[in-house]
Design a protein around this motif. Sequence first.
Motif, PDB file in Angstrom:
ATOM      1  N   HIS A   1       1.668   0.755  -4.203  1.00 45.49           N
ATOM      2  CA  HIS A   1       0.382   1.272  -4.693  1.00 45.49           C
ATOM      3  C   HIS A   1       0.250   2.791  -4.593  1.00 45.49           C
ATOM      4  O   HIS A   1      -0.208   3.451  -5.506  1.00 45.49           O
ATOM      5  CB  HIS A   1      -0.761   0.590  -3.947  1.00 45.49           C
ATOM      6  CG  HIS A   1      -2.110   1.017  -4.395  1.00 45.49           C
ATOM      7  ND1 HIS A   1      -2.877   1.884  -3.653  1.00 45.49           N
ATOM      8  CD2 HIS A   1      -2.832   0.730  -5.507  1.00 45.49           C
ATOM      9  CE1 HIS A   1      -4.021   2.102  -4.288  1.00 45.49           C
ATOM     10  NE2 HIS A   1      -4.008   1.415  -5.416  1.00 45.49           N
ATOM     11  N   TRP A   2       0.602   3.341  -3.465  1.00 47.86           N
ATOM     12  CA  TRP A   2       0.402   4.772  -3.229  1.00 47.86           C
ATOM     13  C   TRP A   2       1.653   5.363  -2.580  1.00 47.86           C
ATOM     14  O   TRP A   2       1.621   5.839  -1.447  1.00 47.86           O
ATOM     15  CB  TRP A   2      -0.816   4.953  -2.318  1.00 47.86           C
ATOM     16  CG  TRP A   2      -1.378   6.330  -2.363  1.00 47.86           C
ATOM     17  CD1 TRP A   2      -1.145   7.333  -1.472  1.00 47.86           C
ATOM     18  CD2 TRP A   2      -2.247   6.883  -3.348  1.00 47.86           C
ATOM     19  NE1 TRP A   2      -1.814   8.462  -1.835  1.00 47.86           N
ATOM     20  CE2 TRP A   2      -2.519   8.216  -2.992  1.00 47.86           C
ATOM     21  CE3 TRP A   2      -2.828   6.389  -4.498  1.00 47.86           C
ATOM     22  CZ2 TRP A   2      -3.331   9.047  -3.735  1.00 47.86           C
ATOM     23  CZ3 TRP A   2      -3.635   7.210  -5.243  1.00 47.86           C
ATOM     24  CH2 TRP A   2      -3.887   8.523  -4.849  1.00 47.86           C
TER      25      TRP A   2
ATOM     26  N   THR B   1       4.477   7.711  -1.332  1.00 54.00           N
ATOM     27  CA  THR B   1       4.770   9.113  -1.030  1.00 54.00           C
ATOM     28  C   THR B   1       6.155   9.130  -0.384  1.00 54.00           C
ATOM     29  O   THR B   1       6.661   8.086   0.046  1.00 54.00           O
ATOM     30  CB  THR B   1       3.750   9.718  -0.046  1.00 54.00           C
ATOM     31  OG1 THR B   1       3.860   9.039   1.206  1.00 54.00           O
ATOM     32  CG2 THR B   1       2.323   9.612  -0.577  1.00 54.00           C
TER      33      THR B   1
ATOM     34  N   GLU C   1       0.819  -1.218   0.000  1.00 55.84           N
ATOM     35  CA  GLU C   1       0.000   0.000   0.000  1.00 55.84           C
ATOM     36  C   GLU C   1       0.851   1.265   0.000  1.00 55.84           C
ATOM     37  O   GLU C   1       0.589   2.192  -0.745  1.00 55.84           O
ATOM     38  CB  GLU C   1      -0.933  -0.001   1.215  1.00 55.84           C
ATOM     39  CG  GLU C   1      -1.931   1.123   1.218  1.00 55.84           C
ATOM     40  CD  GLU C   1      -2.898   1.099   0.039  1.00 55.84           C
ATOM     41  OE1 GLU C   1      -3.350   2.191  -0.358  1.00 55.84           O
ATOM     42  OE2 GLU C   1      -3.203   0.019  -0.491  1.00 55.84           O
TER      43      GLU C   1
ATOM     44  N   SER D   1       5.643   7.678   3.138  1.00 58.53           N
ATOM     45  CA  SER D   1       5.419   6.232   3.271  1.00 58.53           C
ATOM     46  C   SER D   1       6.647   5.419   2.864  1.00 58.53           C
ATOM     47  O   SER D   1       6.975   4.429   3.510  1.00 58.53           O
ATOM     48  CB  SER D   1       4.196   5.782   2.470  1.00 58.53           C
ATOM     49  OG  SER D   1       4.382   5.999   1.089  1.00 58.53           O
TER      50      SER D   1
END
Length: 111
Positions: A46-47, A49, A42, A52
């Motif tokens: 997937h996402w 930043t 995640e 993250s």
Amino acid sequence: MFIHGWRAVYKARRESRLVTEGLYRFVRHPQYIGLFLALFGEGVVHWPTIFSVGLFPVIVLAYYFLARKEEGEMIRKFGEEYRRYMRRVPMLVPHPRRWNEMAQNSQQPKT
């Protein structure tokens, strides 16, 4: 993986026994592997930043040290039984030939 690991530990604690079956026959900390896979999928794949991607290795390191602390407690509680388990089962990364078997085991419903 996270849920199956939690269920096994919860049941074993009530019975005051060491968990070495199910996902615990592949790695000593399957809940952490499940968490790492979810966070990596995640937050990194997937996402992604900056936050993250940067936080992921910090989380892995923090859980590694938590796992080491927990293992010290398990040695105090189960002694040589846990030491034997440590010698035959890896801490966080399953043997390469066992990934597929571990994934299949984590998907099977528990009765």
